[in-house]
Every structure is written in C-alpha cells, then in structure tokens.
Design a protein around this motif. Structure first.
Motif, PDB file in Angstrom:
ATOM      1  N   ILE A  12       0.855  -1.187   0.000  1.00 15.72           N
ATOM      2  CA  ILE A  12       0.000   0.000   0.000  1.00 15.72           C
ATOM      3  C   ILE A  12       0.893   1.239   0.000  1.00 15.72           C
ATOM      4  O   ILE A  12       1.519   1.568   1.013  1.00 15.72           O
ATOM      5  CB  ILE A  12      -0.945   0.001   1.212  1.00 15.72           C
ATOM      6  N   THR A  13       0.943   1.907  -1.156  1.00 17.59           N
ATOM      7  CA  THR A  13       1.678   3.154  -1.311  1.00 17.59           C
ATOM      8  C   THR A  13       0.824   4.098  -2.147  1.00 17.59           C
ATOM      9  O   THR A  13      -0.251   3.723  -2.608  1.00 17.59           O
ATOM     10  CB  THR A  13       3.024   2.933  -2.020  1.00 17.59           C
ATOM     11  N   GLU A  14       1.318   5.311  -2.365  1.00 15.95           N
ATOM     12  CA  GLU A  14       0.592   6.259  -3.210  1.00 15.95           C
ATOM     13  C   GLU A  14       0.507   5.738  -4.640  1.00 15.95           C
ATOM     14  O   GLU A  14      -0.520   5.859  -5.302  1.00 15.95           O
ATOM     15  CB  GLU A  14       1.280   7.624  -3.193  1.00 15.95           C
ATOM     16  N   ARG A  15       1.592   5.161  -5.130  1.00 20.02           N
ATOM     17  CA  ARG A  15       1.619   4.655  -6.501  1.00 20.02           C
ATOM     18  C   ARG A  15       0.653   3.484  -6.682  1.00 20.02           C
ATOM     19  O   ARG A  15      -0.059   3.409  -7.689  1.00 20.02           O
ATOM     20  CB  ARG A  15       3.037   4.218  -6.865  1.00 20.02           C
ATOM     21  N   LEU A  19      -2.647   3.041  -9.191  1.00 14.42           N
ATOM     22  CA  LEU A  19      -2.849   1.876 -10.063  1.00 14.42           C
ATOM     23  C   LEU A  19      -4.225   1.259  -9.838  1.00 14.42           C
ATOM     24  O   LEU A  19      -4.894   0.858 -10.783  1.00 14.42           O
ATOM     25  CB  LEU A  19      -1.769   0.819  -9.812  1.00 14.42           C
ATOM     26  N   LYS A  20      -4.632   1.209  -8.582  1.00 16.37           N
ATOM     27  CA  LYS A  20      -5.932   0.630  -8.251  1.00 16.37           C
ATOM     28  C   LYS A  20      -7.066   1.462  -8.828  1.00 16.37           C
ATOM     29  O   LYS A  20      -8.024   0.928  -9.376  1.00 16.37           O
ATOM     30  CB  LYS A  20      -6.072   0.510  -6.728  1.00 16.37           C
ATOM     31  N   GLU A  21      -6.963   2.786  -8.724  1.00 13.92           N
ATOM     32  CA  GLU A  21      -8.020   3.667  -9.218  1.00 13.92           C
ATOM     33  C   GLU A  21      -8.077   3.706 -10.743  1.00 13.92           C
ATOM     34  O   GLU A  21      -9.152   3.634 -11.328  1.00 13.92           O
ATOM     35  CB  GLU A  21      -7.798   5.092  -8.694  1.00 13.92           C
ATOM     36  N   GLN A  22      -6.925   3.817 -11.393  1.00 11.89           N
ATOM     37  CA  GLN A  22      -6.902   4.024 -12.839  1.00 11.89           C
ATOM     38  C   GLN A  22      -6.998   2.732 -13.636  1.00 11.89           C
ATOM     39  O   GLN A  22      -7.733   2.653 -14.609  1.00 11.89           O
ATOM     40  CB  GLN A  22      -5.627   4.771 -13.235  1.00 11.89           C
ATOM     41  N   GLY A  23      -6.245   1.706 -13.238  1.00  8.64           N
ATOM     42  CA  GLY A  23      -6.156   0.521 -14.067  1.00  8.64           C
ATOM     43  C   GLY A  23      -6.734  -0.740 -13.475  1.00  8.64           C
ATOM     44  O   GLY A  23      -6.579  -1.808 -14.049  1.00  8.64           O
ATOM     45  N   ASN A  24      -7.382  -0.651 -12.314  1.00  8.81           N
ATOM     46  CA  ASN A  24      -7.942  -1.818 -11.640  1.00  8.81           C
ATOM     47  C   ASN A  24      -6.857  -2.863 -11.380  1.00  8.81           C
ATOM     48  O   ASN A  24      -7.047  -4.063 -11.601  1.00  8.81           O
ATOM     49  CB  ASN A  24      -9.101  -2.401 -12.456  1.00  8.81           C
ATOM     50  N   LYS A  25      -5.676  -2.388 -10.916  1.00  8.74           N
ATOM     51  CA  LYS A  25      -4.536  -3.251 -10.633  1.00  8.74           C
ATOM     52  C   LYS A  25      -4.242  -3.224  -9.139  1.00  8.74           C
ATOM     53  O   LYS A  25      -4.326  -2.178  -8.496  1.00  8.74           O
ATOM     54  CB  LYS A  25      -3.302  -2.781 -11.402  1.00  8.74           C
ATOM     55  N   TYR A  26      -3.901  -4.370  -8.593  1.00 13.38           N
ATOM     56  CA  TYR A  26      -3.587  -4.502  -7.179  1.00 13.38           C
ATOM     57  C   TYR A  26      -2.180  -5.061  -7.042  1.00 13.38           C
ATOM     58  O   TYR A  26      -1.760  -5.903  -7.830  1.00 13.38           O
ATOM     59  CB  TYR A  26      -4.593  -5.414  -6.486  1.00 13.38           C
ATOM     60  N   VAL A  27      -1.446  -4.611  -6.024  1.00 12.71           N
ATOM     61  CA  VAL A  27      -0.053  -4.987  -5.844  1.00 12.71           C
ATOM     62  C   VAL A  27       0.087  -5.780  -4.543  1.00 12.71           C
ATOM     63  O   VAL A  27      -0.419  -5.369  -3.502  1.00 12.71           O
ATOM     64  CB  VAL A  27       0.854  -3.739  -5.815  1.00 12.71           C
ATOM     65  N   PHE A  28       0.773  -6.924  -4.627  1.00 12.79           N
ATOM     66  CA  PHE A  28       0.978  -7.792  -3.477  1.00 12.79           C
ATOM     67  C   PHE A  28       2.439  -8.149  -3.342  1.00 12.79           C
ATOM     68  O   PHE A  28       3.162  -8.262  -4.328  1.00 12.79           O
ATOM     69  CB  PHE A  28       0.199  -9.109  -3.633  1.00 12.79           C
ATOM     70  N   ARG A  29       2.860  -8.347  -2.092  1.00 10.07           N
ATOM     71  CA  ARG A  29       4.159  -8.955  -1.821  1.00 10.07           C
ATOM     72  C   ARG A  29       3.915 -10.468  -1.783  1.00 10.07           C
ATOM     73  O   ARG A  29       3.054 -10.930  -1.030  1.00 10.07           O
ATOM     74  CB  ARG A  29       4.693  -8.458  -0.486  1.00 10.07           C
ATOM     75  N   VAL A  30       4.649 -11.213  -2.604  1.00 10.63           N
ATOM     76  CA  VAL A  30       4.406 -12.646  -2.736  1.00 10.63           C
ATOM     77  C   VAL A  30       5.661 -13.431  -2.392  1.00 10.63           C
ATOM     78  O   VAL A  30       6.766 -12.876  -2.279  1.00 10.63           O
ATOM     79  CB  VAL A  30       3.921 -13.005  -4.161  1.00 10.63           C
ATOM     80  N   SER A  31       5.496 -14.725  -2.251  1.00  9.05           N
ATOM     81  CA  SER A  31       6.605 -15.618  -1.966  1.00  9.05           C
ATOM     82  C   SER A  31       7.593 -15.610  -3.138  1.00  9.05           C
ATOM     83  O   SER A  31       7.192 -15.544  -4.297  1.00  9.05           O
ATOM     84  CB  SER A  31       6.072 -17.033  -1.745  1.00  9.05           C
ATOM     85  N   VAL A  81      -1.316  -7.411 -10.084  1.00 13.88           N
ATOM     86  CA  VAL A  81      -2.391  -8.252 -10.578  1.00 13.88           C
ATOM     87  C   VAL A  81      -3.487  -7.367 -11.158  1.00 13.88           C
ATOM     88  O   VAL A  81      -3.990  -6.473 -10.487  1.00 13.88           O
ATOM     89  CB  VAL A  81      -2.962  -9.122  -9.443  1.00 13.88           C
ATOM     90  N   THR A  82      -3.860  -7.623 -12.433  1.00 15.64           N
ATOM     91  CA  THR A  82      -4.950  -6.897 -13.076  1.00 15.64           C
ATOM     92  C   THR A  82      -6.224  -7.709 -12.926  1.00 15.64           C
ATOM     93  O   THR A  82      -6.272  -8.893 -13.285  1.00 15.64           O
ATOM     94  CB  THR A  82      -4.652  -6.681 -14.570  1.00 15.64           C
ATOM     95  N   ILE A  83      -7.280  -7.062 -12.399  1.00 13.87           N
ATOM     96  CA  ILE A  83      -8.552  -7.716 -12.101  1.00 13.87           C
ATOM     97  C   ILE A  83      -9.583  -7.297 -13.133  1.00 13.87           C
ATOM     98  O   ILE A  83      -9.628  -6.150 -13.579  1.00 13.87           O
ATOM     99  CB  ILE A  83      -9.048  -7.302 -10.693  1.00 13.87           C
ATOM    100  N   LYS A  84     -10.467  -8.229 -13.509  1.00 15.58           N
ATOM    101  CA  LYS A  84     -11.560  -7.900 -14.412  1.00 15.58           C
ATOM    102  C   LYS A  84     -12.576  -7.040 -13.669  1.00 15.58           C
ATOM    103  O   LYS A  84     -12.886  -7.298 -12.509  1.00 15.58           O
ATOM    104  CB  LYS A  84     -12.227  -9.186 -14.906  1.00 15.58           C
ATOM    105  N   LYS A  85     -13.111  -6.021 -14.349  1.00 17.57           N
ATOM    106  CA  LYS A  85     -14.073  -5.115 -13.703  1.00 17.57           C
ATOM    107  C   LYS A  85     -15.410  -5.790 -13.470  1.00 17.57           C
ATOM    108  O   LYS A  85     -15.811  -6.672 -14.152  1.00 17.57           O
ATOM    109  CB  LYS A  85     -14.270  -3.877 -14.571  1.00 17.57           C
TER     110      LYS A  85
END
Length: 85
Positions: A12-15, A19-31, A81-85
């Motif tokens: 969770i950052t400003e960037r 991304l979440k608002e404009q492109g429906n993209k979510y960012v995760f820290r993964v293994s 990760v890009t999610i379908k709307k």
C-alpha cells in the motif's frame, strides 16, 4: 503451495493507490518461489475475482546501516495483478 503462503501481504503506497483507481490493478508482496500461475490461482481463490494478467518483479533488498555496520534487507518479489471489472 497454499494460497495464503503465496500472497504475503498487500503493498500500500501512493503509486499502488493510483494503479488501483486508474487501471484496476492490485499490488501484493508474494513468496519468492511463486510463479505467475500460482499467484493467479491464489488471488482468484482468496478474493473470489477473475484475474486478467499477472506481472512480477524481483525486488532487491535495500542496504541499511547501523553506525559503522552495514547490512541488507532481504530480497522479495512483487506481483501486480490486473482484475476484471
């Protein structure tokens, strides 16, 4: 691999908020040993959404100093990760 071990936590950052608002993209820290197929399956299973695309980035750990001693934070993997709307 267990879905809750693949996705460690959201980033969770400003960037990432933009991304979440404009492109429906979510960012995760993964293994670090998870691949794109594992990440897609884990996100779909946990959040009950349809994943369109997964992009991954291997992030280098930063160098930190304590006085004259120098150490490194561990390397980690980021998934966008890009999610379908």
């Amino acid at each position: 691999m267990d879905s809750f071990k693949v996705i460690e936590k959201p980033v969770i950052t400003e960037r990432t908020s933009l991304l979440k608002e404009q492109g429906n993209k979510y960012v995760f820290r993964v293994s670090c040993d998870a691949n794109k197929h594992d990440i897609k399956k884990a996100v779909e299973e946990i959040f009950k959404v349809k994943v369109i695309k997964v992009n991954t980035v291997n992030m280098q750990g930063k160098i930190r100093r304590m006085g004259r001693f120098e150490g490194r934070k561990p390397d980690w993997k980021k998934a966008i990760v890009t999610i379908k709307k």
